[in-house]
Structure formats: C-alpha cells, structure tokens
Write a protein that holds these residues in place. Structure first.
Motif, PDB file in Angstrom:
ATOM      1  N   SER A   1       0.882  -1.342   0.106  1.00  0.00           N
ATOM      2  CA  SER A   1       0.117  -0.192  -0.046  1.00  0.00           C
ATOM      3  C   SER A   1       0.620   1.208   0.036  1.00  0.00           C
ATOM      4  N   ARG A   2       2.208   1.140   0.510  1.00  0.00           N
ATOM      5  CA  ARG A   2       3.181   2.302   0.335  1.00  0.00           C
ATOM      6  C   ARG A   2       3.495   2.873  -0.831  1.00  0.00           C
ATOM      7  N   GLN A   3       3.168   2.302  -1.895  1.00  0.00           N
ATOM      8  CA  GLN A   3       3.445   2.795  -3.261  1.00  0.00           C
ATOM      9  C   GLN A   3       2.300   3.577  -3.718  1.00  0.00           C
ATOM     10  N   HIS A   4       1.084   3.341  -3.438  1.00  0.00           N
ATOM     11  CA  HIS A   4      -0.019   4.200  -4.002  1.00  0.00           C
ATOM     12  C   HIS A   4      -1.386   4.075  -3.154  1.00  0.00           C
ATOM     13  N   GLY A   5      -1.263   3.093  -2.329  1.00  0.00           N
ATOM     14  CA  GLY A   5      -2.491   2.874  -1.448  1.00  0.00           C
ATOM     15  C   GLY A   5      -3.482   2.068  -2.151  1.00  0.00           C
TER      16      GLY A   5
ATOM     17  N   ALA B   1      -5.786   4.842  -0.312  1.00  0.00           N
ATOM     18  CA  ALA B   1      -5.241   5.892  -1.126  1.00  0.00           C
ATOM     19  C   ALA B   1      -6.522   6.953  -0.970  1.00  0.00           C
TER      20      ALA B   1
ATOM     21  N   ASP C   1      -7.602   1.382  -3.545  1.00  0.00           N
ATOM     22  CA  ASP C   1      -8.783   2.071  -3.943  1.00  0.00           C
ATOM     23  C   ASP C   1     -10.021   1.759  -3.024  1.00  0.00           C
TER      24      ASP C   1
END
Length: 121
Positions: free
Chosen positions: A29-33, A61, A35
């Motif tokens: 999730s750290r890269q973009h979270g 995100a 939806d």
C-alpha cells in the motif's frame, strides 16, 4: 482458503493480489494505497478493534473506500464474537474518515454493523 480465493478470482478473470502478512500488505500500500479495502466476518474476532481499523484505513489511497462489518458482540448464536465497546462512527470520524453509508444502512432502530467510509482525497 487462499487457494480457493485464487481459483475463484481466476475463474472470474479478476486480477487480485493476495498477501500473507500485514507487513506485506502495508508494503504494497505504500506505493499508491488501495482504492478499496473490504473486511467482512473478521473484525468481530479480533481483540484490538481500534488498532485494526487504524491499520486497514491506513492502507487506503486518498479517496479510497473502507467497507467492513462489526457485529454487535457475542450472542447465543455467535458466542465467538468479541464484545467491542467502541463507537465506530465517532472513532472513524476522529480519524478523518467520512461515513458513506446509504439510507438503508442508517435506518433507526437497526444495529449498526455495516460500515462504509471514505478517506478524503
């Protein structure tokens, strides 16, 4: 259970990532979270409800949706459910999550067990 879920996803042509640990999930999730985060039939069995809500909502995100249920505690039919003394609406509002439930889930005189929250964009 994981193999069954993978087979069902493949049969439906769904591209789903599966994770075995909370650390792996947090790392992804750290890269973009994410939806959307769903949690059904889980949280009522875990002792740290606030901690789990914090963790799962942290995976979102901006603009993401967190959908979960928390049955209202132990009953004769479900003695394995823990009795959480947490005002979920107040707790999530304090975390900045917006209640997105429709009218049917907000009807008076119903136990609040199903939740839909959105992380601000």
């Amino acid at each position: 259970t994981m193999n069954f879920a993978r087979q069902r996803a493949a049969a439906q042509g769904l591209a789903i990532d599966f994770f075995h640990t909370k650390d792996a999930l947090a790392q992804a999730s750290r890269q973009h979270g994410f939806d959307t985060v769903f949690s059904f039939d889980v949280l009522e069995h875990l002792p740290d409800l606030p901690g789990e809500i914090n963790f799962l909502s942290s995976l979102l995100a901006p603009g993401g949706v967190f959908v979960f249920d928390v049955p209202a505690g132990s009953t004769r039919a479900h003695p394995m459910h823990l009795n959480h003394d947490l005002d979920v609406l107040a707790f999530t509002a304090g975390k900045g999550l917006r209640d997105e439930r429709g009218l049917l889930l907000r009807l008076p005189l119903r136990k609040e067990e199903k939740y839909v929250f959105r992380k601000p964009a």
